[in-house]
Design a protein around this motif. Structure first.
Motif, short mmCIF file in Angstrom:
data_model
loop_
_atom_site.label_atom_id
_atom_site.label_comp_id
_atom_site.label_asym_id
_atom_site.label_seq_id
_atom_site.Cartn_x
_atom_site.Cartn_y
_atom_site.Cartn_z
N ASP A 1 40.06 39.59 47.99
CA ASP A 1 40.25 40.37 49.22
C ASP A 1 39.81 41.82 49.08
N GLY A 2 38.75 42.05 48.33
CA GLY A 2 38.21 43.41 48.21
C GLY A 2 38.99 44.33 47.29
N THR A 3 40.05 43.85 46.66
CA THR A 3 40.78 44.73 45.74
C THR A 3 40.77 44.11 44.33
N VAL A 4 40.99 44.98 43.34
CA VAL A 4 40.97 44.53 41.95
C VAL A 4 42.35 44.69 41.34
N ALA A 5 42.86 43.62 40.73
CA ALA A 5 44.16 43.68 40.04
C ALA A 5 43.90 43.53 38.55
N GLU A 6 44.57 44.34 37.75
CA GLU A 6 44.37 44.28 36.30
C GLU A 6 45.62 43.78 35.61
N GLN A 7 45.42 43.08 34.50
CA GLN A 7 46.54 42.52 33.75
C GLN A 7 46.29 42.70 32.25
N PRO A 8 47.14 43.48 31.56
CA PRO A 8 46.96 43.57 30.10
C PRO A 8 47.43 42.31 29.40
#
Ligand SMILES: O=C(O)C(=O)C[C@H](O)[C@H](O)COP(=O)(O)O
Length: 318
Positions: free
Chosen positions: A239-246
């Motif tokens: 949806d056009g956004t970026v989620a980051e996960q360590p």
């Protein structure tokens, strides 16, 4: 019963010498089963998602070993049995720095390499919420390249979400062959998962992980792109956004199967209606747990995953 997640691919016998032993000189081999797509089904199943695996196997004790193991973890095998075909296998010698881990495949002409859609439980793909396969499957034969494309198309036409892991294996094909085959499948893929290094090697893209995800989403119209980055974690563009996960810290016993554990957990959460962010976190926690376990399979429980997500330490539970 209709399975929420249906996967398609080869499952091999996995043979490995004890830690610190070489394949050349080992006296014994540990005997397990492994395959990217069934590993994903097992992880998802263990986290509460109903899962089925489609394939073709030899009608022999080796083939039945595969289905027996999958059933143990709640995965329903929909298998076309073949009297004469081979069971694929791989040998794995676990590395210890500076000696790398080495995989030797013995999978040429395995039963699955001749699988055509009319031999497979295509209706399970149509009824599923998600259909998953990976770049390993079309690498195994020209027939499987066609079958993979047809199953993805069947899924799309039936409104089943399609998920695909690029899963580049340099011992199976060249980057350019992988690129040609995978890019021809991409129009039927909704959710792409790919290791950052595979995106660079196979698809020839450059830039940081977020740029890679955006370019892939723009070029191929994926709904979701997940880029896995080893020790640097993972990110998802949706949806056009970026989620980051360590990553969650882990004491690694066996790294093989980490990527598949991540994908299985990720898909199980998407199927449960959770957000991409939550799915990423589940993926990372399940991947961390998998690394503490011998074999390819994420033999975990939802409680264990929740505990990692809460930051619970190892300790002794008694
Ligand atoms: O079919 C193949 O060629 C395989 O490589 C099976 C592998 O054992 C898994 O796919 C593990 O892959 P990771 O989860 O990325 O460690």
């Amino acid at each position: 019963m209709t399975a929420e997640l249906v996967t398609f691919g080869e499952t091999m016998i996995r043979l490995s010498p004890p830690e610190g032993e070489r394949i050349e000189t080992a006296q014994s081999l540990e005997f397990r089963t492994a395959g990217a797509e069934s590993n994903v089904a097992v992880a998802a199943s263990r986290l509460g998602c109903s899962a089925a695996w489609l394939s073709k196997l030899p009608d022999s004790p080796l083939g039945r070993r595969v289905t027996t193991e999958l059933r143990t973890h709640g995965v329903e095998p929909y298998v076309r049995w073949d009297d004469d075909a081979r069971q694929g296998a791989y040998y794995i010698e676990q590395g210890r720095s500076p000696r790398p881990t080495n995989v030797i495949y013995d999978r040429a002409d395995a039963a699955v390499t001749t699988a055509r859609p009319d031999e497979l439980a295509v209706e399970a793909v149509e009824d599923a919420a998600v259909f998953y396969t990976s770049g390993i499957t079309p690498a195994l034969s020209e027939t499987l390249r066609e079958t993979t494309g047809e199953l993805l198309q069947t899924a799309t036409e039936a409104g089943t979400t399609t998920a695909f892991d690029l899963n580049y294996r340099s011992k199976l094909w060249s980057p350019s062959d992988a690129r040609d085959a995978c890019e021809s499948l991409f129009p039927e893929v909704d959710v792409l998962v790919a290791a950052e290094r595979d995106i660079r090697t196979v698809l020839g893209l450059d830039g940081d992980a977020s740029t890679l995800a955006s370019e892939l989403a723009a070029d191929f119209g994926f709904e979701t792109v997940v880029v896995t980055r080893g020790e640097d974690g993972a990110l998802a563009r949706h949806d056009g956004t970026v989620a980051e996960q360590p990553v969650f810290e882990t004491d690694t016993v066996d790294a093989i199967g980490t990527g598949d554990a991540f994908v299985g957990a990720f898909l199980s959460r998407l199927i449960a209606g959770e957000s991409v962010e939550t799915a990423l976190a589940y993926g990372a926690a399940t991947a961390a747990l998998k690394r503490t376990i011998h074999g390819d399979l994420a033999v975990v429980t939802p409680d264990e995953v929740e505990r990692v997500l809460r930051g619970g330490d190892a300790g002794i539970d008694r």
